[in-house]
Design a protein around this motif. Structure first.
Motif: not given
Length: 652
Positions: A72-77
């Motif tokens: 989720e962190d990677r997608l949001n970034a």
């Protein structure tokens, strides 16, 4: 670009008021892309580069397998930097240029390694998934692993073949063949590749290339001294040559089928044995005109297929046998075999098989005089074939139904349907209808009085006849004789049918046997030999009536009535004409009905039955008007109404 311009201008509405920034010109797009990518935090850059290798769409399952962590962190970034976007839960790169820029930064050796990792992850996450074969083909290819790429190219081709995507299947098989030249395949994969590629070529009307493909496999089998592979190649070649396509060759087909049959029995290969027996059925029926031999081969093919529980071969053998039964007038046997074949549809899910079954059923229903059923089956076969762009099936479905519309007096539909059959035959390389259906279309035009077009169609039909398809010549000859007879050229008509013999079945000739009986009977009447005419038409009725072949009964009983009337037997003539009328009315055969009614008017007038004569005449005139009203083209309608027979009836 718009987003970048807004950032430079300060506000979206100021874009048009301020001069364009220098970055939009030379190198501007690259600058915008680079700035966008640099917004992604450094700790997420490796993940983003790997996602670029996977593809434009971000496969979360694959990415989590490759780099476990907080996805989720990677997608949001990625989303915050406008590098990634999401729609209905599906993530992807916002623009492919962003992905391409990431790939350009990866060293070639590193990129090959990343593709290798992606390929392994795909095999792990989606084992044996048909929908991922093209991805695996691509990634193994980019990883520099030709054997793996070839393996998945074959599987991707097979998947496309099953989905009736012929163009895609050709592309994948072509790639596999390119790779196979440098990296030899095992026998099993060779068999799959060459057989399926050849079949795709056949379905694409590339029969010469398909034959070359099978011959190449035969050469490989001999180099390797592998007899099973040799059998596969021979069987594929025999099946192609036994079908009436652009490469049809009955002599070579017989030779290969016999060789294949012997080899299949020697190797105990029931599948190939059943196939070769089915080839011999087709060759015996069409080229040799030996219906009994065809039935024997078909029954043996069915026995072999049952013994080995080959479900598809069982259904195909049933269809083939049904076709022979229809052409030999064994309609109850045909119905039973067609029914059993149809019962296998749900488990086989084979659309060409279903379409073939329905087309044969349409032919059966035509001969039985069940015209509505024939149209229904033909339409279903056409729709099924059209759904997978199966031109051969579309052509086959229209071979007989044009004659239904012709008998009904629906000339526009008849000609349009026959024209469509010819178009689909050209697309499919299905040569038989280019002769038979063109000849029958010539008959339809002649029945409208358009003799010029009719003769032109016969010329085209003759031009399509090759020495290997000479068994179809009678179709053109007989129909031309019918046309010349209508034009008053009796000697030409006689010469065309002199010594002509048809087998006791109609096979692909459609209505040829019926038209021949009509021509020969009318010539005898024209020669003043009503007794000979009666004997000829009675001989024909003795063949077709006991087996329930009703489609020809209106014409046959009408000719019988005319012969009896000229022999001075008006009561018998009246009975024959009443029988003809009964069948024509029951089948809705308006094109057959109005001549019968006209002859009833004549006979009843001779017998002094003025009321009955007037009723028959009025009915005949109303039928002619109905037929004329259905002809949309003004010149054709006019030509029909000016036919001598029509003028005679309308002027009485």
């Amino acid at each position: 670009v718009v987003r970048a311009l807004a950032e430079e201008a300060g506000r979206l509405e100021d874009i048009g008021r301020k001069p364009l920034p220098e970055s939009v010109f030379a190198g501007g797009m690259a600058h915008i892309i680079r700035r966008r990518l640099n917004r992604v935090p450094p700790e997420h850059q490796p993940w983003l580069r790997l996602a670029a290798v996977v593809g434009r769409d971000v496969d979360l399952n694959i990415m989590q397998t490759l780099l476990p962590g907080k996805i989720e962190d990677r997608l949001n970034a990625g989303a915050e930097a406008a590098v990634l976007e999401v729609e209905e839960g599906h993530w992807r790169f916002a623009h492919n240029k962003l992905r391409e820029a990431l790939l350009a930064d990866i060293d070639p050796d590193e990129r090959r390694g990343l593709h290798h990792r992606v390929a392994l992850a795909l095999e792990q996450v989606y084992p044996d998934s048909p929908g991922h074969m093209t991805d695996l083909m691509y990634h193994w290819g980019m990883a520099g692993e030709p054997r793996q790429e070839m393996h998945y190219a074959i599987r991707a081709g097979e998947n496309a073949f099953r989905l009736h995507a012929s163009q895609e299947a050709r592309q994948y098989f072509n790639r596999a063949l390119e790779l196979a030249r440098a990296h030899p395949l095992e026998s099993g994969e060779l068999e799959q590749l060459y057989t399926h590629y050849g079949r795709v070529l056949e379905l694409s009307n590339r029969y010469r290339q398909a034959l070359d493909c099978y011959e190449a496999l035969l050469e490989i089998s001999r180099e390797r001294d592998e007899r099973h592979l040799e059998l596969v190649a021979i069987a594929n070649m025999a099946a192609l040559l036994a079908s009436p396509n652009t490469q049809y060759n009955s002599r070579r087909g017989f030779d290969l089928a016999y060789r294949g049959l012997g080899l299949a029995r020697e190797l105990g290969d029931g599948y190939s044995e059943a196939r070769m027996l089915r080839c011999l059925l087709a060759l015996s029926l069409y080229a040799a005109r030996e219906a009994d031999a065809a039935i024997a081969y078909g029954q043996e093919a069915l026995r072999v297929a049952r013994a080995h529980d080959l479900r598809q071969q069982i259904a195909l053998a049933l269809n083939d046998l049904a076709r022979v039964y229809v052409f030999t007038g064994r309609f109850s046997d045909a119905e039973a075999t067609l029914g059993e074949s149809a019962s296998l549809w749900p488990e086989l899910d084979d659309i060409p098989l279903m379409a073939d079954n329905l087309s044969i059923t349409a032919t059966q229903q035509f001969f039985l005089g069940h015209y509505d059923r024939a149209v229904t089956c033909s339409d279903l076969a056409y729709q099924l074939s059209e759904s997978i762009d199966y031109a051969w099936g579309q052509s086959d479905s229209r071979v007989i139904v044009g004659n239904v519309y012709l008998r009904r007096g629906e000339f526009d539909l008849a000609i349009d349907t026959m024209a469509d059959c010819i178009r689909q035959s050209v697309r499919a390389g299905h040569n038989a209808p280019l002769i038979t259906t063109r000849s029958e279309m010539a008959l339809a035009c002649a029945m409208l009085g358009d003799y010029t077009r009719a003769v032109d169609l016969l010329v085209q039909a003759r031009a399509a006849t090759s020495s290997s398809l000479s068994f179809l010549n009678p179709s053109t000859q007989v129909i031309e004789a019918w046309i010349r007879l209508r034009q008053g050229n009796l000697d030409v008509a006689r010469a065309l049918i002199a010594g002509l013999e048809l087998p006791d079945f109609h096979y692909a000739l459609g209505i040829t046997a019926q038209v021949l009986a009509e021509v020969e009977t009318e010539l005898l009447l024209a020669d003043g030999d009503p007794a000979g005419a009666l004997a000829r038409i009675d001989a024909y009725l003795a063949v077709v009536e006991p087996r329930g072949e009703r489609c020809s009964l209106p014409v046959a009983y009408r000719l019988r009535g005319i012969a009896l009337d000229r022999l001075g037997r008006p009561e018998d003539a009246l009975a024959a004409l009443d029988t003809a009328r009964h069948h024509a009315v029951k089948m809705g055969a308006l094109a057959d009905l109005w001549p019968v009614l006209a002859d009833l008017n004549t006979v009843k007038t001779e017998m002094g039955d003025s009321v009955g004569a007037d009723e028959a005449l009025l009915h005949a005139q109303s039928v002619i008007e109905a037929v004329a009203d259905s002809i949309a083209e003004a010149n054709q309608r006019r030509a029909f109404l000016w036919l001598p027979q029509v003028v005679d009836v309308m002027g009485r």
